[in-house]
Design a protein around this motif. Structure first.
Motif, short mmCIF file in Angstrom:
data_model
loop_
_atom_site.label_atom_id
_atom_site.label_comp_id
_atom_site.label_asym_id
_atom_site.label_seq_id
_atom_site.Cartn_x
_atom_site.Cartn_y
_atom_site.Cartn_z
N ALA A 110 0.82 -1.22 0.00
CA ALA A 110 0.00 0.00 0.00
C ALA A 110 0.86 1.27 0.00
CB ALA A 110 -0.93 -0.01 1.21
N ARG A 162 -1.54 4.20 -1.23
CA ARG A 162 -2.90 4.03 -0.70
C ARG A 162 -2.81 4.23 0.81
NH1 ARG A 162 -5.68 0.96 -4.62
NH2 ARG A 162 -4.90 1.66 -6.64
N ILE A 179 -5.25 2.33 3.52
CA ILE A 179 -4.94 0.91 3.61
C ILE A 179 -3.58 0.71 4.28
CG2 ILE A 179 -4.46 -1.19 2.29
CD1 ILE A 179 -6.44 -0.19 0.21
#
Length: 369
Positions: free
Chosen positions: A150, A155, A158
């Protein structure tokens, strides 16, 4: 399917050791060896209000973070099964999840086909036998690999959840935090160099905060139970885990070679593990540039924890955590005649896994998992 197949050498080794000792062969009983005993005890009875258990004055349970025993306890109560069975179930579930996230992570750097080889190498590596025991490796590495994946994909939410999980499970979450810091520097530099200047990427700092909270919860729990938030550091000294830059490890290896080390078989097995590690590094190091800097930072910090601290050393399960190495080795074994080389390497790994599983389960050998 690959995960189940990779468990066969470990199970054979465990059961063969029990038969060699003349005790009933039982995979459930195998869960009680080494750190498995501690995690199952803590899952059933909880942590004491002092450093030690009454009948174990030399080594204390506070060297283990509380999240993993709590997970085993919850599963045991929900499924109405013994804690040993619950530990095996949880480790297996996290093991399967780890294999899936590892394939996704590796595919980003080496492609889908080689990523499957990476997963196979990882699962059949001798250290992976602990994925069939109630150890933290399956859960920690699931969160660690998910966090690395991640992070490089940016991200942030996450990544934050995964970093939090890794730091709750065990102290090697600091390696994940090292990756977070490096990625934060990369993002910050990119923002600073951008023209025109974009909005400050504050979300990139969220994983760092999540990791800090994960550690704080473990230390906070210790404070509530004992009034000593840093009792974990006291327990580490009990377990003789101090930063000595590998001096004790070299001394123990020397003693094992010449025959003066009391725990000789343990350190000979560890020395063999070191030789295997060196071979794997030699195979994969030329591909290191495929890895982003946060992933490299994670690997470097783990290497330091393995080789610079006393009473840790290159045990197979410690080397298993250096996941980026398997990505590099996957590239190496698929670079030349993979249809021949890959099966040979996997067969060798499977044989070594069975042998290692036997040694850690056979009590007279006293080989630490």
């Amino acid at each position: 399917m690959l995960f189940v197949l990779s468990r066969v050498p470990a199970v054979i080794g465990f059961l063969a050791a029990q038969r060699a000792e003349g005790v009933p062969a039982s995979l459930v009983a195998a869960q009680q060896r080494w750190d498995g005993w501690w995690y199952l005890y803590l899952a059933e009875f909880g942590y004491p209000s002092d450093l030690n258990l009454p009948d174990r004055p030399n080594y204390g349970p506070w060297g283990f973070f509380p999240t993993w025993p709590m997970i085993i306890r919850v599963v045991s109560r929900v499924l109405h099964v013994d804690h040993a069975v619950a530990g095996l179930i949880v480790a297996s579930v996290f093991g399967v999840a780890l294999a899936l996230v590892l394939r996704r992570f590796a595919a980003r750097f080496v492609g889908d086909r080689t990523a499957l080889v990476v997963v196979a190498l990882f699962l059949f590596f001798p250290g992976a036998v602990v994925l069939s025991l109630p150890y933290t490796e399956a859960a920690f590495l699931f969160f660690a690999v998910a966090a690395l994946d991640a992070l490089v994909r940016e991200r942030w939410v996450i990544a934050s959840l995964a970093v939090f999980g890794a730091c709750c499970i065990r102290s090697t979450g600091v390696a994940v935090l090292a990756a977070v810091v490096v990625q934060l520097v990369i993002v910050g530099r990119r923002w600073w160099m951008s023209e025109p200047r974009r909005a400050v990427p504050w979300l990139a700092a969220l994983p760092l905060a999540a990791g800090a909270v994960g550690f704080a919860l473990s230390f906070g729990y210790a404070y509530v139970r004992t009034g000593r938030p840093l009792i974990w550091l006291e327990a580490q000294r009990q377990w003789n885990q101090t930063l000595d830059f590998g001096v004790e490890l070299v001394s123990r290896f020397g003693g094992a070679i010449v025959g003066t080390e009391p725990d000789r078989i343990n350190y000979l097995v560890m020395l063999a593990s070191l030789v295997l590690f060196v071979v794997l590094v030699a195979l994969g190091i030329r591909f290191w540039r495929v890895l982003p800097w946060p992933v490299i930072a994670y690997a470097v910090v783990l290497l330091g924890s393995v080789f610079l601290y006393s009473n840790v050393g290159p045990r197979p399960r410690m080397l298993l955590a250096i996941v980026p190495l398997f990505v590099l080795v996957g590239l190496a074994v698929t670079a030349w005649r993979p249809r021949i080389v890959v099966p040979i390497v996997l067969v060798v790994f499977a044989a070594l896994s069975g042998f290692y599983a036997f040694t850690i389960m056979y009590t007279p050998f006293h080989v630490t998992a």
